[in-house]
Design an enzyme around this catalytic site. Structure first.
Site, PDB file in Angstrom:
ATOM      1  N   ARG A  18       0.851  -1.192   0.000  1.00  0.00           N
ATOM      2  CA  ARG A  18       0.000   0.000   0.000  1.00  0.00           C
ATOM      3  C   ARG A  18       0.887   1.242   0.000  1.00  0.00           C
ATOM      4  O   ARG A  18       2.104   1.153   0.052  1.00  0.00           O
ATOM      5  CB  ARG A  18      -0.924  -0.003   1.228  1.00  0.00           C
ATOM      6  CG  ARG A  18      -0.185  -0.148   2.551  1.00  0.00           C
ATOM      7  CD  ARG A  18      -1.132  -0.253   3.741  1.00  0.00           C
ATOM      8  NE  ARG A  18      -0.415  -0.500   4.984  1.00  0.00           N
ATOM      9  CZ  ARG A  18       0.202   0.434   5.698  1.00  0.00           C
ATOM     10  NH1 ARG A  18       0.182   1.685   5.291  1.00  0.00           N
ATOM     11  NH2 ARG A  18       0.834   0.124   6.805  1.00  0.00           N
ATOM     12  N   TYR A 181      11.327   7.173  15.698  1.00  0.00           N
ATOM     13  CA  TYR A 181      11.227   7.087  14.238  1.00  0.00           C
ATOM     14  C   TYR A 181      12.304   7.945  13.585  1.00  0.00           C
ATOM     15  O   TYR A 181      13.006   7.507  12.667  1.00  0.00           O
ATOM     16  CB  TYR A 181       9.840   7.531  13.790  1.00  0.00           C
ATOM     17  CG  TYR A 181       9.673   7.629  12.295  1.00  0.00           C
ATOM     18  CD1 TYR A 181       9.587   6.490  11.508  1.00  0.00           C
ATOM     19  CD2 TYR A 181       9.591   8.880  11.666  1.00  0.00           C
ATOM     20  CE1 TYR A 181       9.430   6.576  10.125  1.00  0.00           C
ATOM     21  CE2 TYR A 181       9.429   8.972  10.290  1.00  0.00           C
ATOM     22  CZ  TYR A 181       9.353   7.822   9.523  1.00  0.00           C
ATOM     23  OH  TYR A 181       9.194   7.911   8.170  1.00  0.00           O
TER      24      TYR A 181
END
Length: 276
Positions: A18, A181
């Site tokens: 995706r 992150y």
């Protein structure tokens, strides 16, 4: 039909069930590459309703571009899975010429279906849980390292290959949100530079594409959206689009980038204008 710049080459795009990864895979297929699309599971496509299954993604890309597309799924934080998936790709196509490490995201232990699209609940430098720290680092850094370690040796032996790792502008500045992150992507950038140096004698390039804010279903579902930036052209004061990342990856995977390696290329409309 677009010029077949990548005719006959085999590309593995991780995290391509995706979002940005799917568009990269489709773009490379449109230029003639045979493609291995990858998701964590056969149905990871359903997270934001982008497709019924990973096989459906593979079938759609093959139907659109007329190429051979293989669907492989598994957890890339497990080295035995990485080896198995690479062997499946080699069994189908014989080799891997282009590796795009797109798997990642600011997704903690609750997974992508969790609150906030899976972002760690306490997403700062201090309060984030140890479980989330390990998950985010594994998802972004370890997947990149493990897949590179699996694929690079065959490229070295052939004296040919392209590795494009997807980083982030988040890994290029200090911030108090999405800290792990950002740290993991900064590590991806530096690992890529180190790998590029090691692979120079073998004619294998390693580069990083560092996107800014890119419009995908997960992007739209996980943050407040500035509608004034939802434009496709006419200004760079906007969000980016997956096709713009795919075009950059294509350049770095092509013969036109044969003498470019070890670079971190921002694709953010000029939002960051200091040295990488």
């Amino acid at each position: 039909m677009a010029e077949r710049l990548l005719q006959g080459r085999v590309a593995w795009v991780t995290g391509s069930s995706r979002g940005i990864g799917r568009v990269i895979a489709s773009h490379l297929a449109g230029l003639g590459a045979q493609i291995a699309v990858h998701g964590t599971s056969p149905t990871s496509t359903r997270a934001f309703d982008e497709a019924e299954s990973l096989q459906a993604v593979a079938d759609a890309i093959a139907a659109e571009h007329g190429g051979d597309v293989l669907a492989v799924s598994g957890d890339l934080t497990d080295p035995t899975v990485v080896t198995d998936l690479a062997e499946q790709i080699r069994a189908r196509f014989g080799r891997i010429d282009i590796l795009v490490n797109n798997a990642g995201g600011d997704i903690g232990a609750q997974g992508v279906l969790g609150e906030g699209g899976g972002k760690p609940i306490h997403n700062d430098a201090i309060e984030i849980s140890l479980e989330d720290i390990r998950t985010v680092i594994d998802r972004n850094l370890m997947t990149c390292i493990l897949v590179c370690r699996e694929v690079a040796p065959e490229m070295m032996a052939r004296k040919a290959g392209r590795i494009v790792n997807i980083g982030s502008i988040a890994g290029l500045y200090g911030r108090s949100d999405g800290v792990i992150y950002a740290a993991a992507k900064a590590a991806v950038h530096e690992y890529s530079r180190c790998l590029a140096d090691q692979l120079r004698p073998h004619n294998v390039t390693v580069n990083v594409v560092a996107p800014g804010g890119i419009v995908t279903p997960r992007f739209l579902a996980t943050r407040p959206i500035d509608q004034s930036k939802m434009k496709e052209d006419g200004t760079l004061l906007r969000y980016g689009w997956p096709e713009e990342i795919a075009a950059t990856v294509t350049f770095l995977a092509s013969d036109g980038a044969s003498y470019i390696s070890g670079q971190v290329l921002r694709v953010d409309g000029g939002g960051q204008l200091w040295p990488a």
